[in-house]
Design a protein around this motif. Structure first.
Motif, mmCIF file in Angstrom:
data_model
loop_
_atom_site.group_PDB
_atom_site.id
_atom_site.type_symbol
_atom_site.label_atom_id
_atom_site.label_comp_id
_atom_site.label_asym_id
_atom_site.label_seq_id
_atom_site.Cartn_x
_atom_site.Cartn_y
_atom_site.Cartn_z
ATOM 1 N N LYS A 51 40.338 39.683 39.941
ATOM 2 C CA LYS A 51 40.118 40.994 39.318
ATOM 3 C C LYS A 51 38.767 41.516 39.767
ATOM 4 O O LYS A 51 37.812 40.755 39.926
ATOM 5 C CB LYS A 51 40.137 40.882 37.794
ATOM 6 N N GLU A 52 38.677 42.832 39.936
ATOM 7 C CA GLU A 52 37.436 43.468 40.369
ATOM 8 C C GLU A 52 36.296 43.116 39.415
ATOM 9 O O GLU A 52 36.444 43.201 38.199
ATOM 10 C CB GLU A 52 37.616 44.983 40.439
ATOM 11 N N GLY A 53 35.173 42.680 39.980
ATOM 12 C CA GLY A 53 33.975 42.387 39.207
ATOM 13 C C GLY A 53 34.028 41.098 38.400
ATOM 14 O O GLY A 53 33.139 40.830 37.615
ATOM 15 N N GLN A 54 35.055 40.286 38.598
ATOM 16 C CA GLN A 54 35.181 39.044 37.836
ATOM 17 C C GLN A 54 35.116 37.844 38.773
ATOM 18 O O GLN A 54 35.865 37.753 39.734
ATOM 19 C CB GLN A 54 36.506 39.023 37.083
ATOM 20 N N SER A 55 34.218 36.920 38.465
ATOM 21 C CA SER A 55 34.105 35.677 39.226
ATOM 22 C C SER A 55 35.008 34.637 38.578
ATOM 23 O O SER A 55 35.019 34.501 37.356
ATOM 24 C CB SER A 55 32.653 35.206 39.216
ATOM 25 N N ILE A 56 35.762 33.899 39.391
ATOM 26 C CA ILE A 56 36.666 32.879 38.873
ATOM 27 C C ILE A 56 36.153 31.512 39.322
ATOM 28 O O ILE A 56 35.944 31.282 40.511
ATOM 29 C CB ILE A 56 38.105 33.110 39.383
ATOM 30 N N ASP A 62 38.849 26.932 36.396
ATOM 31 C CA ASP A 62 39.779 27.825 35.688
ATOM 32 C C ASP A 62 41.033 28.126 36.502
ATOM 33 O O ASP A 62 41.931 28.810 36.009
ATOM 34 C CB ASP A 62 39.093 29.147 35.342
#
Length: 134
Positions: A116-121, A125
């Motif tokens: 997702k845009e702007g989300q670090s995974i 997780d």
């Protein structure tokens, strides 16, 4: 890490093989199975031990417009009961690219969660879904 209900090995009809195990939970397997496990954990499939070494997920994140859809690459360490070891790179662009090692064929089906845009995974997780054939 404990096993969650979403971890599974889905069996396809064919001749039975020994069970797959993820964190001590057994799953019936066949000569063609789909196996989903946490990328931070080690999975057992028949006589194999599977560990994710690296994940590269360049799929176009949700919330962005991309020229290229991207790809998924999982580097997988595969060990058998004879202590034979292989490290393979599983690649999926539009379709999975099957790779053979130690008598099995592996294909990368999915990595979740989807970017997702702007989300670090974090890798801890992420779940990896593989198709495995003998």
């Amino acid at each position: 890490m404990t096993s969650s209900p979403s971890q599974s090995a889905t069996k396809a009809p064919s001749q039975p093989l020994p069970d797959a195990k993820i964190n001590g939970s057994s799953y019936a397997s066949t000569s063609s199975s789909t196996l989903t496990f946490m990328a931070s954990e080690t999975a057992q499939f028949e006589s194999l031990t599977l560990s994710v070494v690296n994940i590269e997920d360049s799929r176009c994140p949700t919330g962005t417009a991309c020229i290229w859809a991207g790809q998924m690459i999982v580097t997988l360490a595969v060990n058998n009961e004879l202590n034979e070891k292989r490290q393979i790179d599983l690649l999926t662009k539009r379709e999975p690219k099957p790779i053979s090692a130690l008598g099995y064929t592996f294909s990368l089906l999915d990595i979740t969660p989807y970017p997702k845009e702007g989300q670090s995974i974090q890798r801890s997780d992420q779940k990896v879904t593989l198709h495995i054939e003998k």
